[in-house]
Design a protein around this motif. Structure first.
Motif, PDB file in Angstrom:
ATOM      1  N   ALA A 259      19.647  47.927  69.329  1.00 41.56           N
ATOM      2  CA  ALA A 259      20.842  48.704  68.791  1.00 41.56           C
ATOM      3  C   ALA A 259      22.064  48.274  69.003  1.00 41.56           C
ATOM      4  O   ALA A 259      22.594  48.296  68.142  1.00 41.56           O
ATOM      5  N   HIS A 263      25.072  46.696  65.412  1.00 43.42           N
ATOM      6  CA  HIS A 263      26.221  47.868  65.925  1.00 43.42           C
ATOM      7  C   HIS A 263      27.462  46.273  66.653  1.00 43.42           C
ATOM      8  O   HIS A 263      28.372  46.343  65.842  1.00 43.42           O
ATOM      9  N   LEU A 269      27.556  50.532  57.348  1.00 46.10           N
ATOM     10  CA  LEU A 269      26.813  51.164  57.439  1.00 46.10           C
ATOM     11  C   LEU A 269      25.500  50.472  57.316  1.00 46.10           C
ATOM     12  O   LEU A 269      24.210  50.958  57.354  1.00 46.10           O
ATOM     13  N   SER A 272      23.270  51.046  60.636  1.00 48.42           N
ATOM     14  CA  SER A 272      22.444  52.740  60.800  1.00 48.42           C
ATOM     15  C   SER A 272      21.353  52.502  59.952  1.00 48.42           C
ATOM     16  O   SER A 272      20.926  52.654  60.413  1.00 48.42           O
ATOM     17  N   MET A 276      17.625  53.333  61.233  1.00 48.92           N
ATOM     18  CA  MET A 276      16.549  54.253  60.247  1.00 48.92           C
ATOM     19  C   MET A 276      15.370  53.668  59.956  1.00 48.92           C
ATOM     20  O   MET A 276      14.135  54.512  60.311  1.00 48.92           O
ATOM     21  N   ARG A 304      20.103  54.730  71.043  1.00 50.10           N
ATOM     22  CA  ARG A 304      21.390  55.780  70.697  1.00 50.10           C
ATOM     23  C   ARG A 304      22.088  55.743  72.816  1.00 50.10           C
ATOM     24  O   ARG A 304      23.191  54.999  72.092  1.00 50.10           O
ATOM     25  N   LYS A 307      23.589  52.024  70.771  1.00 51.09           N
ATOM     26  CA  LYS A 307      24.898  52.461  70.224  1.00 51.09           C
ATOM     27  C   LYS A 307      25.871  53.047  70.738  1.00 51.09           C
ATOM     28  O   LYS A 307      27.671  52.228  70.553  1.00 51.09           O
TER      29      LYS A 307
END
Length: 316
Positions: A259, A263, A269, A272, A276, A304, A307
């Protein structure tokens, strides 16, 4: 940074250090069981122009006394009072190697064994191929003819995830030619010192897992060249120090690193979307295999947190 740093004026560096061409940087953490074979591999090297820089992350198992007792080669032991992570510890070692005047930096695990010619072959490989980094053919320790990685690559169509070439294949000579590659794990990579001036050091936000992916991606984007050398061979006790690939530790930090990487290097997008997809894959796996449900929760927390770390940097 805790511990003894490369700038500490109390360190008396032997004059021989400035003549050593390779700074062998290894990070230890409760590595006592691994060190005898690692030291034996160092002692057997035909290329003698190197020094060992061991950075310890607060081991509690006797690793530090073993490092201090080792007298096979010139060495520097940096003992951190707390575990600062692999990336930060590697950076301590890299800085020390550069300060000592080393021409090359070899990042290498200590849960490995290798042939006497390894260092000589890696140095020669940089010259033969005019490259900035090179890496050997890496086998599992058991069975010793099963490939862990024959170099690697990024896969742009899958969010620049990494792929180990030849992973889990029996070596039948299918990767017997030197090749230009754009990824290799820092289990064993020889690097010209000039590369660090071009792209910087390891990103310490990764702590562990993902730091090598980020580093190799930055080198790739900068147009730097790396080669895989099949004549150079190393055997890796995979998972010997981290609990393997199915531990909560591994699940969490791999997901966190993934992650953070997405990022950090991509915008809009794109991060993400790929995250996902990871979550969807994990959810399907958890439906099919109840035993994976706990792992899915651990991975989601890692994503999480990764990010969050990346976005904190962007807002500073």
């Amino acid at each position: 940074m805790g511990g003894v740093s490369y700038l500490d004026p109390t360190i008396n560096l032997p004059p021989a250090f400035v003549q050593r061409k390779i700074g062998v940087v290894t990070v230890t953490y409760n590595s006592a069981a691994m060190l005898d074979e690692f030291f034996a591999s160092l002692n057997a090297q035909t290329h003698s122009k190197f020094c060992l820089i061991a950075v310890d992350n607060a081991s509690t198992d006797g690793t530090i006394p073993l490092l201090h007792a080792y007298s096979g080669v010139e060495k520097l032991v940096i003992a951190n009072p707390t575990n600062v992570g692999v990336a930060a510890a590697n950076n301590q070692g890299i800085r020390a190697a550069i300060e000592m005047g080393c021409e090359y930096v070899l990042l290498v695990n200590n849960d490995v064994v290798f042939n006497p010619e390894l260092f000589a072959q890696l140095v020669q490989g940089l010259s033969d191929h005019g490259c900035d980094m090179d890496t050997p053919l890496i086998y599992y320790m058991d069975p010793p003819d099963r490939i862990w990685t024959a170099g690697g690559r990024f896969e742009p169509s899958f969010g620049f995830r990494i792929c180990h070439r030849g992973a889990d294949e029996q070596d039948r000579g299918q990767y017997s030619h030197p090749e230009k590659i754009d990824y290799a794990p820092t289990c064993c990579v020889l690097i010209r010192r000039e590369l660090f001036a071009k792209i910087g050091l390891m990103d310490e936000r990764y702590f562990v897992y993902g730091d090598d992916v980020d580093f190799m991606y930055r080198a790739r984007q900068a147009g730097l060249v790396m080669y895989y050398l099949p004549q150079s061979k190393l055997w890796h006790k995979v998972g010997g120090l981290t609990g393997g690939s199915i531990s909560d530790f591994s699940f969490y930090y791999n997901a966190r690193g993934r992650a953070l990487f997405l990022h950090k290097h991509f915008h809009g997008l794109v991060p993400s979307f790929w995250i996902m997809l990871h979550i969807l894959q994990d959810s399907i796996r958890a439906i099919l295999h109840k035993s994976f449900r706990h792992a899915r929760k651990v991975k989601q927390k890692g994503m999480r947190d990764g990010k969050k770390v990346a976005l904190e940097q962007l807002t500073q």
